[in-house]
Scaffold this motif. Structure first.
Motif, mmCIF file in Angstrom:
data_model
loop_
_atom_site.group_PDB
_atom_site.id
_atom_site.type_symbol
_atom_site.label_atom_id
_atom_site.label_comp_id
_atom_site.label_asym_id
_atom_site.label_seq_id
_atom_site.Cartn_x
_atom_site.Cartn_y
_atom_site.Cartn_z
ATOM 1 N N UNK A 54 3.404 -32.737 -32.382
ATOM 2 C CA UNK A 54 4.810 -32.999 -32.077
ATOM 3 C C UNK A 54 5.401 -33.998 -33.063
ATOM 4 N N UNK A 55 4.645 -35.035 -33.404
ATOM 5 C CA UNK A 55 5.139 -36.021 -34.356
ATOM 6 C C UNK A 55 5.508 -35.358 -35.679
ATOM 7 N N UNK A 56 4.652 -34.447 -36.157
ATOM 8 C CA UNK A 56 4.913 -33.729 -37.407
ATOM 9 C C UNK A 56 5.466 -32.334 -37.079
ATOM 10 N N UNK A 57 6.568 -32.308 -36.378
ATOM 11 C CA UNK A 57 7.101 -31.058 -35.835
ATOM 12 C C UNK A 57 7.488 -30.073 -36.933
ATOM 13 N N UNK A 58 7.938 -30.561 -38.078
ATOM 14 C CA UNK A 58 8.296 -29.656 -39.168
ATOM 15 C C UNK A 58 7.110 -28.814 -39.601
ATOM 16 N N UNK A 59 5.945 -29.435 -39.780
ATOM 17 C CA UNK A 59 4.742 -28.704 -40.145
ATOM 18 C C UNK A 59 4.305 -27.773 -39.022
ATOM 19 N N UNK A 60 4.457 -28.222 -37.780
ATOM 20 C CA UNK A 60 4.090 -27.392 -36.632
ATOM 21 C C UNK A 60 4.952 -26.141 -36.571
ATOM 22 N N UNK A 116 6.284 -24.599 -39.097
ATOM 23 C CA UNK A 116 5.796 -23.684 -40.137
ATOM 24 C C UNK A 116 4.548 -22.944 -39.673
ATOM 25 N N UNK A 117 3.668 -23.632 -38.963
ATOM 26 C CA UNK A 117 2.458 -22.991 -38.457
ATOM 27 C C UNK A 117 2.795 -21.968 -37.375
ATOM 28 N N UNK A 118 3.800 -22.268 -36.576
ATOM 29 C CA UNK A 118 4.238 -21.316 -35.550
ATOM 30 C C UNK A 118 4.790 -20.050 -36.206
ATOM 31 N N UNK A 119 5.649 -20.228 -37.216
ATOM 32 C CA UNK A 119 6.266 -19.094 -37.901
ATOM 33 C C UNK A 119 5.238 -18.244 -38.637
ATOM 34 N N UNK A 120 4.151 -18.877 -39.110
ATOM 35 C CA UNK A 120 3.103 -18.132 -39.813
ATOM 36 C C UNK A 120 2.124 -17.459 -38.864
ATOM 37 N N UNK A 121 2.228 -17.777 -37.576
ATOM 38 C CA UNK A 121 1.314 -17.205 -36.598
ATOM 39 C C UNK A 121 0.057 -18.014 -36.376
ATOM 40 N N UNK A 146 0.091 -20.235 -31.611
ATOM 41 C CA UNK A 146 0.593 -19.197 -30.716
ATOM 42 C C UNK A 146 1.816 -19.658 -29.935
ATOM 43 N N UNK A 147 2.520 -18.677 -29.345
ATOM 44 C CA UNK A 147 3.668 -18.980 -28.494
ATOM 45 C C UNK A 147 3.236 -19.808 -27.292
ATOM 46 N N UNK A 148 2.047 -19.518 -26.762
ATOM 47 C CA UNK A 148 1.541 -20.274 -25.604
ATOM 48 C C UNK A 148 1.323 -21.745 -25.973
ATOM 49 N N UNK A 149 0.796 -21.980 -27.175
ATOM 50 C CA UNK A 149 0.599 -23.364 -27.615
ATOM 51 C C UNK A 149 1.940 -24.061 -27.814
ATOM 52 N N UNK A 150 2.922 -23.337 -28.341
ATOM 53 C CA UNK A 150 4.268 -23.887 -28.494
ATOM 54 C C UNK A 150 4.812 -24.346 -27.148
ATOM 55 N N UNK A 151 4.682 -23.495 -26.135
ATOM 56 C CA UNK A 151 5.171 -23.856 -24.807
ATOM 57 C C UNK A 151 4.438 -25.076 -24.262
ATOM 58 N N UNK A 152 3.124 -25.153 -24.530
ATOM 59 C CA UNK A 152 2.332 -26.287 -24.053
ATOM 60 C C UNK A 152 2.751 -27.581 -24.752
ATOM 61 N N UNK A 153 3.091 -27.503 -26.032
ATOM 62 C CA UNK A 153 3.531 -28.690 -26.768
ATOM 63 C C UNK A 153 4.879 -29.178 -26.243
ATOM 64 N N UNK A 154 5.793 -28.267 -25.990
ATOM 65 C CA UNK A 154 7.092 -28.647 -25.435
ATOM 66 C C UNK A 154 6.919 -29.318 -24.071
ATOM 67 N N UNK A 155 6.027 -28.755 -23.273
ATOM 68 C CA UNK A 155 5.753 -29.340 -21.954
ATOM 69 C C UNK A 155 5.124 -30.711 -22.099
ATOM 70 N N UNK A 156 4.231 -30.873 -23.078
ATOM 71 C CA UNK A 156 3.574 -32.155 -23.314
ATOM 72 C C UNK A 156 4.612 -33.221 -23.652
#
Length: 243
Positions: free
Chosen positions: A89-95, A97-102, A105-115
Motif C-alpha cells: 500500500x505504501x508503494x501503491x504506484x508499483x502495486x 503496475x503489478x496489478x495491471x500486469x497480472x 490478483x483481483x482478490x489480493x487487490x480487494x484484500x489490500x484495500x480492506x487492509x
C-alpha cells in the motif's frame, strides 16, 4: 510502547527510482542492507510497526521531500519494519503496475484495500481520495531533480561506497582476484577463504540467492561474486560478505 505509525501511500518519485539503501550503486548494497534489516527486525520484535502483523516483513524507507520547482532535497528519515500488505500500500504506484500486469490478483487487490480501511479505520472513499492525491503528488515530484541526504545512514553509505571503490581499484591493478582463481568466477567469487567464527579453511558453502528479485545491477554484482552469503560446514556459522 511507541504508538503505531499510520498507513500512508508513500510513492517514490520516478527520478529517485533505484536510489535506495539496498542499491549496490548508490546505497549500502544488499549485504549491508540485510544486516541492517536483521537488526531492525530484532528491535521491532518481529512485528510490523504499522499494523502489528508478523507476515512477510520488509524494510521500508521513510523519506522527507523538500521540493522546489525544478530541484529538491530528499532526506531519508528512518527505515521501518512493515509487513507485505502495508508495504504494498505504501508503494501503491508499483502495486498498481503489478496489478495491471497480472502479477497481483483481483482478490489480493480487494484484500489490500480492506487492509488499508481496517488499519486506518476509514471508508473506501477515503482510500480512493488519498490514492488520487498521492498519485498527483507523485506525478509532480517525478518532474523534480533530487539531491539525496541519507540522514542517519550517511556515514554507513559513505563507508560502503569507499569499500566498493577500493575493490574496483584492486581489480583494476591485479590480474588475479584477491581470494579466488579466475576459474572460480561466478556467485561466491569473493567469499572469504576462512570461516570468521571457527577459522576453518575452505569450509564455506555458498547459500544460493534468487537473482530474479534483484535489480539488474544487483544481479550483475551477485553473479560476479561481489556479495553473497555462505554457511560453514564445520560450525554452521552464516557469513555475509560484500566487496
Amino acid at each position: 510502547m511507541a504508538k503505531p505509525s499510520a498507513l500512508k501511500l508513500d510513492l517514490v518519485p520516478r527520478t529517485l527510482w533505484g536510489h535506495n539503501l539496498r542499491s549496490s550503486e548508490h546505497g549500502l548494497g544488499p549485504q549491508r542492507w540485510k544486516a541492517l534489516r536483521r537488526r531492525l527486525l530484532n528491535e521491532a520484535g518481529g512485528k510490523c510497526s504499522i499494523c502489528g502483523s508478523s507476515d512477510r516483513l520488509h524494510g521500508h524507507e521513510v523519506w522527507k521531500y523538500e521540493e522546489g520547482l525544478k530541484r529538491g532535497k530528499a532526506t531519508l528519515v528512518r527505515v521501518e519494519i512493515i509487513c507485505w500488505s502495508c508495504h504494498a500500500i505504501a508503494h501503491w504506484g508499483n502495486t498498481v503496475r503489478l496489478i495491471l500486469s497480472g502479477a497481483i490478483s483481483h482478490e489480493t487487490l480487494m484484500a489490500l484495500r480492506k487492509h488499508f480501511r481496517r488499519v486506518n479505520r476509514c471508508r473506501q472513499v477515503d482510500f480512493d481520495r488519498r490514492t488520487k492525491r498521492a498519485l498527483s503528488i507523485h506525478q509532480r515530484r517525478s518532474e523534480v531533480e533530487w539531491e539525496i541526504d541519507w540522514g542517519p545512514y550517511q556515514d554507513a553509505v559513505a563507508e560502503a561506497k569507499g569499500a566498493r571503490t577500493r575493490w574496483r581499484e584492486r581489480e583494476s591493478t591485479s590480474e588475479q582476484p584477491p581470494t579466488r582463481n579466475d576459474s572460480d568466477a561466478g556467485p561466491g567469487h569473493h567469499s572469504p577463504a576462512r570461516c570468521p567464527a571457527c577459522n576453518a579453511a575452505d569450509s564455506l558453502d555458498l547459500i544460493d540467492e534468487d537473482s530474479d528479485d534483484m535489480s539488474e545491477g544487483q544481479a550483475s554484482d551477485y553473479l560476479a561474486g561481489m556479495f553473497g552469503s555462505s554457511i560453514c560446514r564445520e560450525c554452521g556459522h552464516v557469513v555475509d560478505w560484500e566487496v
